[in-house]
Write a protein that holds these residues in place. Sequence first.
Motif, PDB file in Angstrom:
ATOM      1  N   ASP A  75       7.234   2.350   5.245  1.00 29.13           N
ATOM      2  CA  ASP A  75       6.531   1.984   6.277  1.00 29.13           C
ATOM      3  C   ASP A  75       5.236   1.112   5.788  1.00 29.13           C
ATOM      4  O   ASP A  75       4.834   0.038   6.210  1.00 29.13           O
ATOM      5  N   LEU A  76       4.459   1.497   4.842  1.00 29.79           N
ATOM      6  CA  LEU A  76       3.385   0.793   4.296  1.00 29.79           C
ATOM      7  C   LEU A  76       3.774  -0.169   3.646  1.00 29.79           C
ATOM      8  O   LEU A  76       3.136  -1.219   3.669  1.00 29.79           O
ATOM      9  N   LYS A  77       4.704  -0.465   2.715  1.00 30.64           N
ATOM     10  CA  LYS A  77       5.325  -1.602   1.932  1.00 30.64           C
ATOM     11  C   LYS A  77       5.381  -2.895   2.941  1.00 30.64           C
ATOM     12  O   LYS A  77       5.397  -3.855   2.828  1.00 30.64           O
ATOM     13  N   SER A  78       6.223  -2.247   4.061  1.00 32.33           N
ATOM     14  CA  SER A  78       6.545  -3.142   5.364  1.00 32.33           C
ATOM     15  C   SER A  78       5.329  -3.862   5.960  1.00 32.33           C
ATOM     16  O   SER A  78       5.429  -5.072   5.997  1.00 32.33           O
ATOM     17  N   ARG A  79       4.461  -2.963   6.119  1.00 40.26           N
ATOM     18  CA  ARG A  79       3.189  -3.653   6.853  1.00 40.26           C
ATOM     19  C   ARG A  79       2.298  -4.509   5.523  1.00 40.26           C
ATOM     20  O   ARG A  79       1.894  -5.580   6.043  1.00 40.26           O
ATOM     21  N   GLN A 109       3.859  -6.529   3.227  1.00 36.00           N
ATOM     22  CA  GLN A 109       4.617  -7.623   3.397  1.00 36.00           C
ATOM     23  C   GLN A 109       4.272  -8.566   4.641  1.00 36.00           C
ATOM     24  O   GLN A 109       4.303  -9.710   4.329  1.00 36.00           O
ATOM     25  N   ARG A 110       3.726  -7.948   5.701  1.00 37.12           N
ATOM     26  CA  ARG A 110       3.301  -8.730   6.862  1.00 37.12           C
ATOM     27  C   ARG A 110       1.980  -9.104   6.784  1.00 37.12           C
ATOM     28  O   ARG A 110       1.391  -9.876   7.869  1.00 37.12           O
ATOM     29  N   THR A 111       1.274  -8.555   5.873  1.00 39.99           N
ATOM     30  CA  THR A 111      -0.214  -8.694   5.751  1.00 39.99           C
ATOM     31  C   THR A 111      -0.640 -10.049   4.779  1.00 39.99           C
ATOM     32  O   THR A 111      -0.293  -9.851   3.666  1.00 39.99           O
ATOM     33  N   TYR A 132      -5.566  -5.625   3.551  1.00 43.97           N
ATOM     34  CA  TYR A 132      -4.762  -5.733   2.789  1.00 43.97           C
ATOM     35  C   TYR A 132      -5.237  -4.756   1.430  1.00 43.97           C
ATOM     36  O   TYR A 132      -4.455  -3.898   1.045  1.00 43.97           O
ATOM     37  N   GLN A 150      -4.676  -1.125   2.370  1.00 45.73           N
ATOM     38  CA  GLN A 150      -3.475  -0.598   2.558  1.00 45.73           C
ATOM     39  C   GLN A 150      -2.844  -0.526   1.025  1.00 45.73           C
ATOM     40  O   GLN A 150      -2.119   0.528   0.700  1.00 45.73           O
TER      41      GLN A 150
END
Length: 607
Positions: free
Chosen positions: A567-571, A573-575, A584, A587
């Motif tokens: 989930d954190l890697k997905s966030r 990528q969107r940051t 950034y 995270q």
Amino acid sequence: MAGRIRDEDIARVRERSRIDEIVGEYVMLRNAGGGSLKGLCPFHDEKTPSFQVTPSRGFYYCFGCGEGGDVITFLQRQQNLTFVEAVQTLADRVGVELVLEDDGQPASKPGLRKRVLEANQAAEDFYAAQLETPEALTARVFLDARGFTREHALHFRVGYAPKHGQALRQTLRAKGFDDEVLKAAGLIREFGRDFFTGRLLWPIRDSAQSVLGFGGRRIYDDDRLPAKYINTPETLVYKKSHVLYGLDLARKEIGKRSQAVIVEGYTDVMAAHIAGVETAVASCGTAFGDDHARVLQRLLGAQGGLHGEVIFTFDGDAAGQAAALKVFKGDHNFVAQTYVAVEPSGLDPCDLRIQSGDAAVRELVARRVPLYRFVMENIAKNYDLDRAEGRVGAAREAGELVASIRDQSLVNQYLRDLAQILGMDVDEVRQEVQHRRGPREAPAPEPEPVVQTTADWPSPDDRALRLERDTLKLMLQHPETFDADWNGVQATDFTHPGYAAVMRLIRSVPLAANWDDGLRAAAPTELTRQLLISLLVEPLLREPDENYSLVHSSRLQLARVARIIGDLKSRLQRTDPTKDETAYRAQFAELTQLEMERKRLTLMSLG
């Protein structure tokens, strides 16, 4: 029995009552390995054994129907006993003297309940034999006139009490039963005279075939007692508000068909069973009440749900309508749907069988109508529906009943049917019902369901949840292989809400003697309690040690950390690091810490 049994006495009864011996009297158990025994479930039909007993923990569980509990629960379910009755029965068996907390006095003389049941059985044998004697000719003529043969009388164990005032007492005293036991059983009166004399008798049994008492029918004009029927007085084992005649014969079919048919008398039960309606029972010496409903609900089982049926046979007269109304008001006792079967001619099942044969009795039950519709139609008959005032009056009276319904999901269906019966617009009827509730009264909230949906129940065969299930089994069955903090495992490590609930329960109950009992008592819902029992009973793949448990708990936590990292890697990528550098960096730092935790858990999970 008044008062409350002491907790320490209940614990002693559990400890001394070997569950494998008790269950083994009803189920053929075979060794299943890992200290467990297996057999065919006594609570539902199955061809492959899924019923498991773990003697070391004192639990049973069926992985087919979800029934589970301890030795007391088993006896309650198998013999249709209350908790207190089951404890009493086991206490008599293992020699534990029960003491009530309110007065500190023994609940009853140890072994008395067992002797009462033995005396009742001996009395049944005596009465059945007396039906063959010359004196019982009037009784046999009575049965013959109602279409019952000698074979029928033998099947239902119908008997005859001689006119001699002490015939039973003398016979049972010769068999070793003293007056104290015979009085406690309600078989003799205070001064030694037999309780039943000159009467046709039906034995009343529980679902496990134990004779609890008798019902006697007047057959002689010179009988000193004017009542057509008399029943055994209240005793240690006979509680008229709890017993149902025919329960011993109907129990299996009630569970199998999820149906119970309630008739009004002993001969009606006989007629129904002979005609093929093998789910028929009758109350004994009292009207059908809330306690009877709870007895039936236990037999129907939670799995019957709204697919189960409870069918009442009432006369079409005013008394029958009043009885239907009384049942309607107690309808909330049933999970199953309730129906009414009324014979237009007013004949009861026994007379209907005499006049029209077995098929007519089966047809009577097949013509059942929903109980609420029967009640509403009878209310409507009291009004002139051709006049507006009559329709409104009927709507108001029926509206009071609809307004009292606890299950709000049924109200709309009832309103539509009532509108159809009265020939009114459904909105007009709804206004009358709302008026009955009162303008300021908020609608009653829907009650929480007793049985939760199967969607909340994790499948034992779900491979995706195997690690979660195995870890909980290790914790519950071998808590000594974990550290004081359960190796750091938390409820959040579990993806299934049922397993998470069990983990919260484990953490909330401190390890102590009788920890299993403490867990069951603290379970917040019946679903959690049954899941807990299944995990306590289900065998482990091997005998665990501390390293084996550490591997499981580490793998479980590793799966949680892996989900968080994903989930954190997905966030990340969107940051956009140029637009939100602070978020950034935070995270990324969290991700670094999680990767270190994953490495640590990976090493531990390898053992």
